[in-house]
Design a protein around this motif. Structure first.
Motif, PDB file in Angstrom:
ATOM      1  N   GLY A 295       6.556  11.652  38.890  1.00  0.00           N
ATOM      2  CA  GLY A 295       5.284  12.065  38.291  1.00  0.00           C
ATOM      3  C   GLY A 295       5.431  12.356  36.807  1.00  0.00           C
ATOM      4  O   GLY A 295       4.582  11.969  35.999  1.00  0.00           O
ATOM      5  N   ARG A 296       6.507  13.009  36.459  1.00  0.00           N
ATOM      6  CA  ARG A 296       6.741  13.367  35.057  1.00  0.00           C
ATOM      7  C   ARG A 296       6.902  12.120  34.175  1.00  0.00           C
ATOM      8  O   ARG A 296       6.339  12.052  33.083  1.00  0.00           O
ATOM      9  N   ILE A 297       7.667  11.146  34.640  1.00  0.00           N
ATOM     10  CA  ILE A 297       7.907   9.976  33.785  1.00  0.00           C
ATOM     11  C   ILE A 297       6.730   9.010  33.773  1.00  0.00           C
ATOM     12  O   ILE A 297       6.695   8.095  32.943  1.00  0.00           O
ATOM     13  N   ARG A 298       5.756   9.203  34.654  1.00  0.00           N
ATOM     14  CA  ARG A 298       4.591   8.321  34.687  1.00  0.00           C
ATOM     15  C   ARG A 298       3.398   8.891  33.934  1.00  0.00           C
ATOM     16  O   ARG A 298       2.449   8.163  33.617  1.00  0.00           O
ATOM     17  N   ARG A 299       3.412  10.195  33.651  1.00  0.00           N
ATOM     18  CA  ARG A 299       2.288  10.819  32.937  1.00  0.00           C
ATOM     19  C   ARG A 299       2.377  10.526  31.440  1.00  0.00           C
ATOM     20  O   ARG A 299       3.455  10.444  30.868  1.00  0.00           O
TER      21      ARG A 299
END
Length: 189
Positions: A151-155
């Protein structure tokens, strides 16, 4: 103060805010990545614990059930695959094979009432059950760490930094398709 100096200080201030923000985002992705790696190591440690218990369990069963060689061989093969697995997908597949072989071993135990009453076997079985619970918890923690990391690397804007610095999506620990159906147990043999 001169107007040019004020503009320069404002520009420097904006640049510093952007740099610190990007650094914080990068460091957050690094921390998330490390959490996933630690969680993966925890899963492997619990799988290793189970792997270490299995030879004792098999040896105890062998003392009572000497003609179940096929099951012993499949357990040994699955243990070898698990020890050689590198990626989470390989670990999940090998773990599924080992769990299946252990299930077959425990079905064999049903044919030997004196084995089910053996204290050494009962102790090993209790340890194995506890280890299986630890593995389940470790898998859940790993999958939660992967969910947060992915989730962090896709936001946005983290996804821009992730692409620049090679932060790739990580795989979840997923059960094999065969784990979706209940095993067949036949005590008539």
């Amino acid at each position: 103060m001169k107007k040019g100096t004020i503009i320069l200080l404002v520009i420097i201030g904006i640049v510093l805010v952007i740099v610190f923000s990007l650094a914080g985002t990068y460091n957050g992705m690094v921390a998330s990545s490390e959490t996933v790696q630690q969680s993966f190591a925890d899963v492997q440690a619990d799988l290793q614990r189970r792997n270490d218990l299995i030879p004792n369990l098999v040896a105890t069963v062998k003392g009572f059930a000497t003609h179940e060689e096929e099951i012993y061989t499949s357990i040994a093969d699955a243990r070898s695959k698990l020890m050689g697995a590198g990626s989470m997908q390989e670990v999940a597949q090998a773990d599924s094979e080992l769990s299946s072989a252990l299930s077959r071993l425990l079905v064999v135990v049903e044919n030997y009432p004196e084995l089910k009453a053996n204290q050494n076997f009962l102790d090993l079985q209790t340890q194995l059950e506890g280890t299986e619970n630890r593995i389940k918890v470790s898998r859940q923690r790993y999958n939660e760490a992967v969910r947060q990391y992915n989730g962090r690397i896709r936001r946005f804007p983290s996804n821009l930094l992730a692409g620049m610095f090679g932060f790739d999506k990580m795989d979840y620990f997923e059960a094999e398709q065969s784990a979706q159906s209940a095993p067949t147990v036949d005590f008539s043999k």
